[in-house]
Each structure stands twice: as C-alpha cells, then as structure tokens.
Design a protein around this motif. Structure first.
Motif, PDB file in Angstrom:
ATOM      1  N   VAL A  66       0.723  -1.196   0.063  1.00 28.16           N
ATOM      2  CA  VAL A  66       0.116  -0.047  -0.098  1.00 28.16           C
ATOM      3  C   VAL A  66       0.970   1.375  -0.167  1.00 28.16           C
ATOM      4  N   ALA A  67       2.028   1.112   0.584  1.00 25.85           N
ATOM      5  CA  ALA A  67       2.598   2.499   0.728  1.00 25.85           C
ATOM      6  C   ALA A  67       3.537   2.653  -0.404  1.00 25.85           C
ATOM      7  N   TRP A  68       3.996   1.430  -0.945  1.00 26.77           N
ATOM      8  CA  TRP A  68       4.628   1.898  -2.373  1.00 26.77           C
ATOM      9  C   TRP A  68       3.705   2.233  -3.443  1.00 26.77           C
ATOM     10  N   MET A  69       2.468   1.801  -3.298  1.00 30.67           N
ATOM     11  CA  MET A  69       1.568   2.429  -4.440  1.00 30.67           C
ATOM     12  C   MET A  69       1.001   3.975  -4.041  1.00 30.67           C
ATOM     13  N   ARG A  70       0.812   4.042  -2.911  1.00 26.04           N
ATOM     14  CA  ARG A  70       0.509   5.599  -2.479  1.00 26.04           C
ATOM     15  C   ARG A  70       1.591   6.449  -2.937  1.00 26.04           C
ATOM     16  N   ASP A  71       2.836   5.956  -2.595  1.00 23.33           N
ATOM     17  CA  ASP A  71       3.980   6.933  -3.064  1.00 23.33           C
ATOM     18  C   ASP A  71       3.988   7.323  -4.648  1.00 23.33           C
ATOM     19  N   TRP A  72       3.761   6.301  -5.407  1.00 31.37           N
ATOM     20  CA  TRP A  72       3.455   6.600  -6.941  1.00 31.37           C
ATOM     21  C   TRP A  72       2.326   7.209  -7.256  1.00 31.37           C
ATOM     22  N   VAL A  73       1.023   7.314  -6.365  1.00 28.62           N
ATOM     23  CA  VAL A  73      -0.238   7.772  -6.876  1.00 28.62           C
ATOM     24  C   VAL A  73       0.143   9.222  -6.660  1.00 28.62           C
ATOM     25  N   GLU A  74       0.851   9.424  -5.478  1.00 30.40           N
ATOM     26  CA  GLU A  74       1.179  11.057  -5.081  1.00 30.40           C
ATOM     27  C   GLU A  74       2.035  11.693  -5.768  1.00 30.40           C
ATOM     28  N   ALA A  75       3.061  11.021  -6.178  1.00 30.60           N
ATOM     29  CA  ALA A  75       3.947  11.362  -7.255  1.00 30.60           C
ATOM     30  C   ALA A  75       3.533  11.882  -8.615  1.00 30.60           C
ATOM     31  N   LEU A  76       2.625  11.042  -8.958  1.00 31.99           N
ATOM     32  CA  LEU A  76       1.821  11.599 -10.379  1.00 31.99           C
ATOM     33  C   LEU A  76       0.515  12.320 -10.002  1.00 31.99           C
ATOM     34  N   ASP A  77       0.488  12.613  -8.848  1.00 36.49           N
ATOM     35  CA  ASP A  77      -0.793  13.524  -8.348  1.00 36.49           C
ATOM     36  C   ASP A  77      -2.021  13.315  -8.996  1.00 36.49           C
ATOM     37  N   LEU A  78      -2.262  12.171  -9.169  1.00 36.85           N
ATOM     38  CA  LEU A  78      -3.487  11.626  -9.655  1.00 36.85           C
ATOM     39  C   LEU A  78      -4.825  11.929  -8.918  1.00 36.85           C
ATOM     40  N   ARG A  79      -5.812  12.537  -9.755  1.00 34.85           N
ATOM     41  CA  ARG A  79      -7.043  12.936  -9.267  1.00 34.85           C
ATOM     42  C   ARG A  79      -8.196  12.596 -10.071  1.00 34.85           C
ATOM     43  N   ASN A  80      -9.364  12.485  -9.361  1.00 38.75           N
ATOM     44  CA  ASN A  80     -10.351  12.116 -10.210  1.00 38.75           C
ATOM     45  C   ASN A  80     -10.399  10.675 -10.828  1.00 38.75           C
ATOM     46  N   VAL A  81      -9.861  10.091  -9.956  1.00 37.11           N
ATOM     47  CA  VAL A  81      -9.448   8.566 -10.589  1.00 37.11           C
ATOM     48  C   VAL A  81     -10.632   7.512 -10.587  1.00 37.11           C
ATOM     49  N   ILE A  82     -10.822   6.998 -11.728  1.00 34.68           N
ATOM     50  CA  ILE A  82     -11.707   5.555 -11.560  1.00 34.68           C
ATOM     51  C   ILE A  82     -10.751   4.384 -11.172  1.00 34.68           C
ATOM     52  N   LEU A  83     -10.946   3.778 -10.153  1.00 30.05           N
ATOM     53  CA  LEU A  83     -10.225   2.514  -9.895  1.00 30.05           C
ATOM     54  C   LEU A  83     -10.830   1.606 -10.579  1.00 30.05           C
ATOM     55  N   ALA A  84     -10.270   0.408 -11.211  1.00 26.45           N
ATOM     56  CA  ALA A  84     -10.623  -0.580 -11.661  1.00 26.45           C
ATOM     57  C   ALA A  84      -9.860  -1.758 -11.081  1.00 26.45           C
ATOM     58  N   CYS A  85     -10.131  -2.501 -10.140  1.00 22.85           N
ATOM     59  CA  CYS A  85      -9.329  -3.511  -9.589  1.00 22.85           C
ATOM     60  C   CYS A  85     -10.243  -4.972  -9.390  1.00 22.85           C
ATOM     61  N   GLN A  86      -9.018  -5.889  -9.093  1.00 25.05           N
ATOM     62  CA  GLN A  86      -9.466  -7.386  -9.011  1.00 25.05           C
ATOM     63  C   GLN A  86      -8.353  -8.101  -8.358  1.00 25.05           C
ATOM     64  N   ASP A  87      -8.758  -8.983  -7.457  1.00 21.69           N
ATOM     65  CA  ASP A  87      -7.794  -9.939  -6.721  1.00 21.69           C
ATOM     66  C   ASP A  87      -7.018  -8.978  -5.654  1.00 21.69           C
ATOM     67  N   TRP A  88      -5.715  -9.182  -5.718  1.00 26.39           N
ATOM     68  CA  TRP A  88      -4.925  -8.247  -5.027  1.00 26.39           C
ATOM     69  C   TRP A  88      -4.907  -6.704  -5.300  1.00 26.39           C
ATOM     70  N   GLY A  89      -5.291  -6.626  -6.533  1.00 24.16           N
ATOM     71  CA  GLY A  89      -5.483  -5.257  -6.857  1.00 24.16           C
ATOM     72  C   GLY A  89      -6.667  -4.265  -6.475  1.00 24.16           C
ATOM     73  N   SER A  90      -7.587  -4.995  -5.799  1.00 22.68           N
ATOM     74  CA  SER A  90      -8.516  -4.580  -4.868  1.00 22.68           C
ATOM     75  C   SER A  90      -8.057  -4.420  -3.561  1.00 22.68           C
ATOM     76  N   LEU A  91      -7.187  -5.514  -3.149  1.00 20.35           N
ATOM     77  CA  LEU A  91      -6.829  -5.202  -1.573  1.00 20.35           C
ATOM     78  C   LEU A  91      -5.991  -4.131  -1.401  1.00 20.35           C
TER      79      LEU A  91
END
Length: 298
Positions: A99-124
């Motif tokens: 979770v911390a690794w992916m949060r670092d990436w999302v914040e670095a790209l400053d993603l906003r108004n995101v639609i999350l599409a997830c499955q399996d561990w992608g949802s966890l």
C-alpha cells in the motif's frame, strides 16, 4: 536492505497484444516500479490494478478501448510482479508495504478524479488507497476481489494458500490458465511467466496468498479502519463480479450493504468468466468502467 531483482528486459520482447511503452517510478530504497501510461496526460485517469500472480499484461485487452473512449489509463505492476523490481525474500513483502509503495506512486503522479478498476490483490491494495485518500477517487469498479478483515478463508482459498506455500513448483502462466475459461495461447502463458526468470524472483508471488488478512493476520486492524472510510464513500462504486469464480463468489454482498456509493448505484452487473475476468470478459469489464466514469461525471 533487501536484495533487488530486476527481470532482464529481453524477457519482455515480442509479447502478444502488449505494445505499451514502459514508464518507471523510483521508490525509496532504489526500488523501481513499472507502469503503463496510455492516453492524454490531462484526461481523467482510470487506474487498472492487477492481482496475484499476474501483472499489467492482464489488462492488455482493456487498455485500448478505455483510451479510445477518451481516458488516461494507468496500469502499474505491483512490486514483485511484471516489469517492476522483485525483492529476494518473502519477508521483504508486507501488505502495508504494498500500500505504501503504491501510495508513493499515486502521490508522485498527483492523480486525481481517478476511477479505480481492480481485481484480486488489485482490490486489496486499491481499496486501501481509496480509504487512505478518498478525495483522489471519483469512483470504483470492483471485480472478483474484496477487502477481507479477519474472516475465515473459503475452502478454495485455503487450498490456494497451501499450494503457494508448499508446492515445489509454482508455474505462473499455468496458474493463470487454470483460473480462466478461455484457452490462453502458448505465447500468452509465456507472457505471464516472463517476469519470473529465476526462483528468487517469485518470492512476492509466493507470499501474497499468506498476506491476505483472512483469519488471524497483522493487517486486520488496518482493514477495519479502511472499511470505516468506505462506509462513508458516496461516489459510484460498481460491483462487476464473474459468474464462475469459486474464491470470490458472493464477495460483492458486503460492499452492496456497507458502501453508500454501492447501495445507491444501479450499475452492478455479472460478468461471464472465471477469476481472471480480464481474460474472459474484458469488454464487460470495460463497459462497467465507462458506465461508472460517466456516472461519476469524469
């Protein structure tokens, strides 16, 4: 410091239906995260998150039509998978670490108004991101996944967890094939095997089932905190589970009951296929994403 393993680039040459240019983000500790980034950079982002033991190759049939609909598609490879770096020991991985690794990436790209599409561990991982920074997410499409918080594991999952721990072989491509209804070509099976060039590179894939917080698990308190946030999430939350997955069958019920954005949503649907629905019903998953994005107004 963990041992960092980088899959040789030649393992990824000539992958069928995967023409996407690589992008990389440097995480703390010198770990490199790979992601696909297609479509206009200023368009609304759709974040496609894979699970175990797949990688962004899983979304190859879904990325182009979502881009053609006018969106920016980002499909990262979790650490330990795909073109992202692998760590050499199972103990180098944790749920909180992912979770911390992916949060670092999302914040670095400053993603906003995101639609999350997830499955399996992608949802966890993905739903924990939503809970950690709900202001960045405009909607969610969940298929064949969940956010477990200490429940007893279903029998099918208990068998999978034992296999990942004790089997002397761990054939990634064949595992994907067993959880799809359509027959993968030899080249597609090889593409799922491509990230794992030696035994040590599979440490992340091997440990993932044991990190799922079913039963007693160190991650359960964090899961319960995340659920409290999701219980206040009012933006569109669409469940699009498949009709032939023995592990996640019925997993949408908790979201339909507890998440306001799911309760008030008329976009829920059943997709046709096994666990890896991206292989079996990619268009159905795409339709759910686009409908949810429109409902979210992005």
């Amino acid at each position: 410091m963990p041992q960092i393993i980088r899959t040789p680039e030649e393992r990824f040459t000539s992958l069928p239906d995967y023409p996407f240019a690589p992008h990389y983000h440097a995480l703390p500790g010198g770990i490199r995260l790979h992601y696909v980034d297609e479509g206009p950079p200023d368009a609304s982002p759709v974040l496609m998150m894979h699970g175990e033991p797949s990688w962004s190759y899983l979304y190859r049939f879904m990325i182009p039509p979502v881009v053609e609909a006018g969106y920016r598609v980002l499909a990262p490879d979790l650490i330990g998978f795909g073109k992202s770096d692998k760590l050499g020991a199972k103990s180098d991985y944790s749920y909180a670490g992912h979770v911390a690794w992916m949060r670092d990436w999302v914040e670095a790209l400053d993603l906003r108004n995101v639609i999350l599409a997830c499955q399996d561990w992608g949802s966890l991982v993905g739903l924990r991101l939503v809970a950690a920074m709900p202001e960045r997410f405009a909607g969610v499409v969940l298929s064949n996944g969940g956010l477990p918080a200490g429940q007893e594991p279903p029998p099918a999952f208990a068998k999978w967890r034992a296999f990942s721990k004790y089997s002397p072989i761990f054939p990634i491509g064949k595992i994907l094939q067993r959880a799809t209804t359509r027959t993968l070509s030899d080249a597609e099976v090889a593409a799922y095997d491509a990230p794992f060039h030696n035994r040590a590179s599979k440490a992340g894939a091997r440990i993932f089932p044991s990190l799922v917080p079913l039963g007693e698990n160190v991650a359960v308190p964090d899961q319960r905190k995340a659920w409290k946030v999701l219980e206040q999430f009012e933006r569109p939350f669409t469940c699009a589970f498949s009709d032939q997955d023995p592990i996640t069958r019925g997993g949408d019920a908790a979201f339909l009951e507890r998440v306001p954005g799911a309760r008030s949503n008329d976009l829920h649907r059943t997709l046709h296929g096994h666990h890896f629905i991206q292989e079996d019903d990619p268009q159905g998953f795409v339709d759910a994403i686009l409908d949810t994005a429109r409902k979210a107004g992005v």
